[in-house]
Design a protein around this motif. Structure first.
Motif, mmCIF file in Angstrom:
data_model
loop_
_atom_site.group_PDB
_atom_site.id
_atom_site.type_symbol
_atom_site.label_atom_id
_atom_site.label_comp_id
_atom_site.label_asym_id
_atom_site.label_seq_id
_atom_site.Cartn_x
_atom_site.Cartn_y
_atom_site.Cartn_z
ATOM 1 N N ALA A 227 3.821 5.898 -10.652
ATOM 2 C CA ALA A 227 2.660 5.868 -9.765
ATOM 3 C C ALA A 227 1.801 7.130 -9.903
ATOM 4 C CB ALA A 227 3.119 5.688 -8.326
ATOM 5 N N PHE B 50 0.855 -1.194 0.000
ATOM 6 C CA PHE B 50 0.000 0.000 0.000
ATOM 7 C C PHE B 50 0.888 1.241 0.000
ATOM 8 C CE2 PHE B 50 -3.395 2.596 2.339
ATOM 9 C CZ PHE B 50 -4.198 2.727 1.209
ATOM 10 N N GLY B 51 1.928 1.154 -0.853
ATOM 11 C CA GLY B 51 2.791 2.314 -1.078
ATOM 12 C C GLY B 51 2.245 3.080 -2.275
ATOM 13 N N LYS B 52 3.143 3.605 -3.082
ATOM 14 C CA LYS B 52 2.709 4.478 -4.185
ATOM 15 C C LYS B 52 1.839 3.723 -5.198
ATOM 16 C CE LYS B 52 7.154 6.215 -4.440
ATOM 17 N NZ LYS B 52 7.593 5.790 -3.120
ATOM 18 N N ILE B 53 2.288 2.535 -5.599
ATOM 19 C CA ILE B 53 1.530 1.780 -6.615
ATOM 20 C C ILE B 53 0.282 1.138 -5.994
ATOM 21 C CG2 ILE B 53 1.632 -0.328 -8.055
ATOM 22 C CD1 ILE B 53 2.845 2.102 -9.434
ATOM 23 N N ASN C 89 2.423 -2.086 -14.512
ATOM 24 C CA ASN C 89 3.756 -1.761 -13.991
ATOM 25 C C ASN C 89 4.482 -0.717 -14.824
ATOM 26 O OD1 ASN C 89 4.004 -3.832 -16.127
ATOM 27 N ND2 ASN C 89 6.179 -3.487 -15.784
ATOM 28 N N VAL D 54 4.484 -4.659 -4.097
ATOM 29 C CA VAL D 54 5.579 -4.529 -3.130
ATOM 30 C C VAL D 54 6.878 -4.368 -3.913
ATOM 31 C CG1 VAL D 54 4.403 -5.949 -1.403
ATOM 32 C CG2 VAL D 54 5.995 -7.044 -2.996
ATOM 33 N N ARG D 55 7.939 -3.996 -3.231
ATOM 34 C CA ARG D 55 9.257 -3.970 -3.875
ATOM 35 C C ARG D 55 9.593 -5.393 -4.311
ATOM 36 N NH1 ARG D 55 11.666 1.418 -4.054
ATOM 37 N NH2 ARG D 55 9.951 2.525 -3.080
ATOM 38 N N LEU E 274 3.701 2.394 -15.823
ATOM 39 C CA LEU E 274 3.529 3.839 -15.599
ATOM 40 C C LEU E 274 4.074 4.238 -14.244
ATOM 41 C CD1 LEU E 274 -0.166 4.113 -16.824
ATOM 42 C CD2 LEU E 274 1.860 4.986 -18.022
ATOM 43 N N THR F 239 2.840 -5.324 5.659
ATOM 44 C CA THR F 239 3.379 -6.110 6.779
ATOM 45 C C THR F 239 2.758 -5.635 8.096
ATOM 46 O OG1 THR F 239 5.207 -4.553 7.059
ATOM 47 C CG2 THR F 239 5.631 -6.481 5.666
ATOM 48 N N ARG F 240 2.023 -4.526 8.028
ATOM 49 C CA ARG F 240 1.538 -3.898 9.269
ATOM 50 C C ARG F 240 0.146 -4.383 9.663
ATOM 51 N NH1 ARG F 240 1.213 1.702 7.652
ATOM 52 N NH2 ARG F 240 1.692 1.023 5.561
ATOM 53 N N MET G 55 5.219 -5.221 -10.346
ATOM 54 C CA MET G 55 6.542 -4.805 -9.849
ATOM 55 C C MET G 55 7.534 -4.606 -10.995
ATOM 56 S SD MET G 55 6.925 -7.515 -6.708
ATOM 57 C CE MET G 55 6.825 -8.922 -7.802
ATOM 58 N N ASN G 56 8.517 -3.779 -10.725
ATOM 59 C CA ASN G 56 9.688 -3.663 -11.589
ATOM 60 C C ASN G 56 10.910 -3.931 -10.730
ATOM 61 O OD1 ASN G 56 8.376 -2.820 -14.000
ATOM 62 N ND2 ASN G 56 8.153 -0.774 -13.128
HETATM 63 N N1 LIG Z 1 6.656 4.007 -7.692
HETATM 64 C C1 LIG Z 1 6.465 3.914 -9.004
HETATM 65 O O1 LIG Z 1 6.316 4.936 -9.714
HETATM 66 C C2 LIG Z 1 6.371 2.548 -9.650
HETATM 67 C C3 LIG Z 1 5.984 2.465 -10.996
HETATM 68 C C4 LIG Z 1 5.824 1.210 -11.571
HETATM 69 C C5 LIG Z 1 6.066 0.050 -10.839
HETATM 70 N N2 LIG Z 1 6.487 0.171 -9.545
HETATM 71 C C6 LIG Z 1 6.759 -1.063 -8.799
HETATM 72 O O2 LIG Z 1 5.715 -1.251 -7.862
HETATM 73 C C7 LIG Z 1 6.218 -1.886 -6.687
HETATM 74 C C8 LIG Z 1 5.857 -1.032 -5.487
HETATM 75 O O3 LIG Z 1 6.474 0.228 -5.632
HETATM 76 P P1 LIG Z 1 6.081 1.443 -4.685
HETATM 77 O O4 LIG Z 1 6.775 2.636 -5.247
HETATM 78 O O5 LIG Z 1 4.603 1.453 -4.501
HETATM 79 O O6 LIG Z 1 6.812 0.982 -3.319
HETATM 80 P P2 LIG Z 1 6.605 1.541 -1.852
HETATM 81 O O7 LIG Z 1 5.974 2.901 -1.922
HETATM 82 O O8 LIG Z 1 7.908 1.350 -1.162
HETATM 83 O O9 LIG Z 1 5.523 0.541 -1.226
HETATM 84 C C9 LIG Z 1 5.808 -0.795 -0.935
HETATM 85 C C10 LIG Z 1 4.678 -1.357 -0.117
HETATM 86 O O10 LIG Z 1 4.905 -2.751 0.100
HETATM 87 C C11 LIG Z 1 4.621 -3.077 1.440
HETATM 88 N N3 LIG Z 1 5.376 -4.270 1.806
HETATM 89 C C12 LIG Z 1 6.717 -4.438 1.920
HETATM 90 N N4 LIG Z 1 7.020 -5.722 2.217
HETATM 91 C C13 LIG Z 1 5.840 -6.379 2.283
HETATM 92 C C14 LIG Z 1 5.484 -7.722 2.565
HETATM 93 N N5 LIG Z 1 6.409 -8.648 2.800
HETATM 94 N N6 LIG Z 1 4.171 -8.045 2.583
HETATM 95 C C15 LIG Z 1 3.215 -7.118 2.350
HETATM 96 N N7 LIG Z 1 3.489 -5.818 2.061
HETATM 97 C C16 LIG Z 1 4.786 -5.458 2.036
HETATM 98 C C17 LIG Z 1 5.045 -1.838 2.195
HETATM 99 O O11 LIG Z 1 4.373 -1.763 3.424
HETATM 100 P P3 LIG Z 1 5.075 -1.836 4.858
HETATM 101 O O12 LIG Z 1 6.565 -1.824 4.642
HETATM 102 O O13 LIG Z 1 4.552 -0.649 5.580
HETATM 103 O O14 LIG Z 1 4.587 -3.122 5.424
HETATM 104 C C18 LIG Z 1 4.525 -0.731 1.265
HETATM 105 O O15 LIG Z 1 3.157 -0.484 1.509
HETATM 106 C C19 LIG Z 1 7.757 -2.005 -6.878
HETATM 107 O O16 LIG Z 1 8.047 -3.317 -7.278
HETATM 108 C C20 LIG Z 1 8.059 -1.013 -7.991
HETATM 109 O O17 LIG Z 1 9.148 -1.407 -8.778
HETATM 110 C C21 LIG Z 1 6.629 1.384 -8.919
#
Ligand SMILES: NC(=O)c1ccc[n+]([C@@H]2O[C@H](COP(=O)([O-])OP(=O)(O)OC[C@H]3O[C@@H](n4cnc5c(N)ncnc54)[C@H](OP(=O)(O)O)[C@@H]3O)[C@@H](O)[C@H]2O)c1
Length: 199
Positions: free
Chosen positions: A126, A8-11, A122, A66-67, A124, A31-32, A90-91
């Protein structure tokens, strides 16, 4: 059909907003403790349900937001993934040798053994995925790649319900490479914000 977004991060939030806009119920897990982000999900909309990871993975269709490094931990939430469709949003820029020369989604498919895997949502950033996909008189394109045509069609139908224009690229190691990141090279379609006109 039930849906979950893991992460529940950016994506994850951008995807949750798309579900909220369409009035479709979706579970969200991190994880929370779900209570810790319940006010945030409520602010997005009443169809966004905070859950534990163990509860969320009971859904039929599961988005991975998630990452990349965290996906093995999510995969361990179930002993097997048969009957599930997993959408890999994911990327990764992990060096090729760390992925044994495989496209990242093939690595994910191995971890989620038994699942039907679709790479999608994946390409675009976020901040763009976050926006209403109805834009400029058309619909924002999302690309889908899968080795399972029925799963790609299933996620295509969902993408339509969410207001996007899905375009199927074929198998993971064919058209799917167009939306795969590997090392420092990005697939040719990554970051291309395209609009489809239905007229
Ligand atoms: N940001 C972009 O613009 C973008 C664009 C395209 C694709 N992506 C891809 O999308 C994915 C997410 O990116 P993001 O930017 O949204 O990352 P982010 O903002 O760091 O969010 C990651 C989320 O994953 C959760 N998380 C981590 N470990 C976990 C686990 N074991 N079980 C459940 N939840 C877990 C984190 O929550 P807690 O740590 O609080 O538990 C957090 O909510 C990545 O793979 C990235 O490459 C991102």
């Amino acid at each position: 059909m039930s849906y979950a977004i893991i992460g529940f991060g950016k994506i994850g939030q951008a995807l949750a907003k798309a579900f909220a806009r369409s009035g479709i119920e979706v579970s969200v897990a991190t994880t929370r403790d779900p209570a810790s982000f319940a006010s945030h999900t409520a602010a997005i909309g009443p169809t966004i349900i905070p859950q534990t990871l163990a509860e969320a993975v009971k859904a039929d269709i599961i988005f991975l937001a998630v990452r990349f490094e965290s996906h093995p931990e999510v995969a361990r939430a179930l002993p097997g993934w048969k009957g599930k469709t997993v959408v890999d949003a994911m990327n990764t820029q992990a060096p090729l040798d760390e992925l044994n020369g495989l496209p990242s989604s093939a690595v994910v498919a191995k971890a989620f053994s038994g699942a039907k895997l679709v790479k999608g949502f994946n390409h675009l950033v976020a901040a763009v995925l976050d926006q209403d996909p109805s834009a400029h008189g058309g619909r924002r394109v999302v690309f889908l790649a899968s080795d399972d045509d029925r799963a790609a069609a299933e996620i295509g139908a969902l993408a339509e319900k969410l207001g996007f224009a899905p375009i199927k690229l074929g198998g993971l190691s064919e058209g799917g490479l167009l939306v795969h990141a590997r090392g420092n090279s990005w697939g040719q379609l990554i970051f291309k914000d395209l609009i489809k006109f239905d007229r």
